[in-house]
Design an enzyme around this catalytic site. Structure first.
Site, PDB file in Angstrom:
ATOM      1  NE  ARG A  35      -4.153  -1.869   1.786  1.00 32.04           N
ATOM      2  CZ  ARG A  35      -5.014  -2.378   2.644  1.00 32.04           C
ATOM      3  NH1 ARG A  35      -4.820  -2.210   3.931  1.00 32.04           N
ATOM      4  NH2 ARG A  35      -6.072  -3.025   2.231  1.00 32.04           N
ATOM      5  CE  LYS A 197     -21.548 -18.655   4.628  1.00 35.72           C
ATOM      6  NZ  LYS A 197     -21.970 -18.037   5.880  1.00 35.72           N
ATOM      7  N   GLY A 353     -11.313  -8.980  -1.880  1.00 36.31           N
ATOM      8  CA  GLY A 353     -11.141 -10.036  -0.895  1.00 36.31           C
ATOM      9  C   GLY A 353     -10.057 -11.046  -1.211  1.00 36.31           C
ATOM     10  N   GLY A 376     -13.369  -4.440   0.110  1.00 38.55           N
ATOM     11  CA  GLY A 376     -14.767  -4.017   0.225  1.00 38.55           C
ATOM     12  C   GLY A 376     -15.132  -2.975  -0.822  1.00 38.55           C
TER      13      GLY A 376
END
Ligand code: AMP
Length: 395
Positions: A35, A197, A353, A376
């Site tokens: 970063r 999921k 993610g 996110g």
């Protein structure tokens, strides 16, 4: 869209929101400086123009001012990467910060203490944002990782710079990459969605069905679809309450002319463990007591063909439980296919993610076109949402 290149920073102070939320070890040393490296081009451009930089960031999730979350720990790393001395203000607002910012000379860099030592940051407090705004002449947002949050430093502060705010190079690149996939993508456009999921990806799937030609569904999500279609999924992860939704998605895809590719075979295991016994079986015939933890060889071949026929590729989510070596082969093979397609001219974006972790772990970072820096924020962009941090610059 205003970027850095629309401004000359000579004798100007840039107030830059960076994302220096980097991982530290127990000795407070930075273990992954990606970063900081990513923010370097923006900072260097401003310094080379003859301007100075006031850097603001959060680190972790402190409760009040906690020493272990102090940004002072990362000063040596920032100095290493930028090759410039970094001054420090022990509070991000108030007299010390204002005095040090005012004294800053062209070519100099000042780092402010962790923004989240003040709860006003995450609350998006306007007075706090105004205090921050006193520290610079031009506001630059280069933090994609927090662009989906309407925090004081990411969003609210922008209103105090009506004509002097812009995206940094990193944030601009993120926006361009998403646009390149979802709006201007050369056809055929492929999205690969994996991960655990259906429920966490549903809004992404619904949004991208209008934009893609092919959709590969992999990972744990597979089994909700397979069971809904009448298959036997054994003990595989499955959201029974999302089966109707899965069928609706397949119907929508058909109506929109999107080709959906599900795994046809899986690596099934008799336990959720790297040491489990495994067998390759038909995805629709997984025995009781066994669970699908990775895509099988036939599926990988089908996916390889689709990936290599695509000109634009979006990848979010692993194909299997890649954290365990026994179930990482599918994710690695997919990475190889994407790397090959990219080499042949496709544009590939990896983001959101765990796929980023997988890409780094298996060394595909330099073999894809772009790896997003925001988890996110990337997912919310793919859901079609306008991120508050981006909207605040465009307003
Ligand atoms: P996500 O954050 O939704 O992208 O999910 C990533 C997680 O999905 C990773 O930790 C994987 O281990 C997990 N995952 C992928 N495939 C499977 C599977 N077949 N069964 C259980 N978990 C899976």
């Amino acid at each position: 869209m205003k970027t850095l290149n629309d401004f000359n920073f000579k004798n100007k102070k840039a107030l830059i929101r960076v994302d220096f939320n980097v991982p530290l070890n127990e000795n407070f040393e930075v273990t992954d400086a990606t970063r900081i490296v990513s923010a370097k081009p923006t900072i260097i451009k401003i310094l080379e123009d003859g301007g100075s930089c006031v850097l603001m960031s959060h680190l972790g999730r402190p409760k009040g001012a906690q020493e272990k979350f102090s940004l002072k720990h990362i000063i040596p790393k920032i100095e290493d990467i930028l090759g410039v001395e970094v001054k420090f203000a022990s509070n991000c607002v108030g007299e010390e910060a204002e005095t040090k910012a005012a004294a800053l000379q062209p070519g100099e860099v000042l780092l402010l203490e962790n923004l989240r030592f003040h709860e006003e940051e995450t609350k998006g407090d306007k007075t706090f944002a105004q205090q921050l705004s006193r520290l610079g002449d031009i506001y630059v947002n280069d933090a994609f990782g927090t662009a989906h949050r309407a925090h004081a430093s990411t969003t609210i502060v922008a209103q105090f710079f009506p004509n002097s705010k812009c995206f940094g190079y990193l944030l601009a690149k993120e926006i361009e990459s998403i646009k390149k996939v979802l709006e201007d993508g050369e056809k055929p456009v492929l999205a690969i969605l994996g991960g655990a999921k259906v429920s966490s990806k549903i809004t992404v799937i619904e949004n991208i069905l209008d934009k893609v030609d092919h959709l590969i569904i992999g990972g744990g999500m597979t089994f909700t679809f397979v069971k809904a279609l009448g298959g036997k999924v054994g003990d595989s992860i499955c959201e029974d309450d999302k089966m109707q939704l899965a069928l609706d998605i397949l119907k929508q895809a058909e109506d929109k002319g999107v080709k959906v590719h599900l795994p046809v075979d899986v690596v099934a295991a008799d336990a959720f463990s790297n040491e489990a016994h495994t067998q390759i079986c038909d995805v629709r015939q997984i025995p009781d007591g066994w669970q699908g933890l990775d895509a099988g060889p036939e599926s990988l071949q089908i996916f390889d063909t689709v990936v290599n026929e695509s000109k634009t590729i979006l990848w979010n989510g692993p194909l299997g439980v890649f954290e365990m070596e026994a179930f990482a082969k599918g994710t690695i093979a997919l990475g190889d296919s994407i790397a090959n397609s990219t080499k042949n001219g496709a544009f590939s974006l990896v983001g959101g993610g765990d796929s980023v972790a997988a890409v780094k772990q298996f060394g595909f970072e330099d073999k894809v076109s772009y790896v997003s820096t925001g988890g996110g924020a990337m997912l919310e962009s793919l859901e079609g949402k306008t991120l508050p941090g981006i909207a605040a610059i465009l307003e």
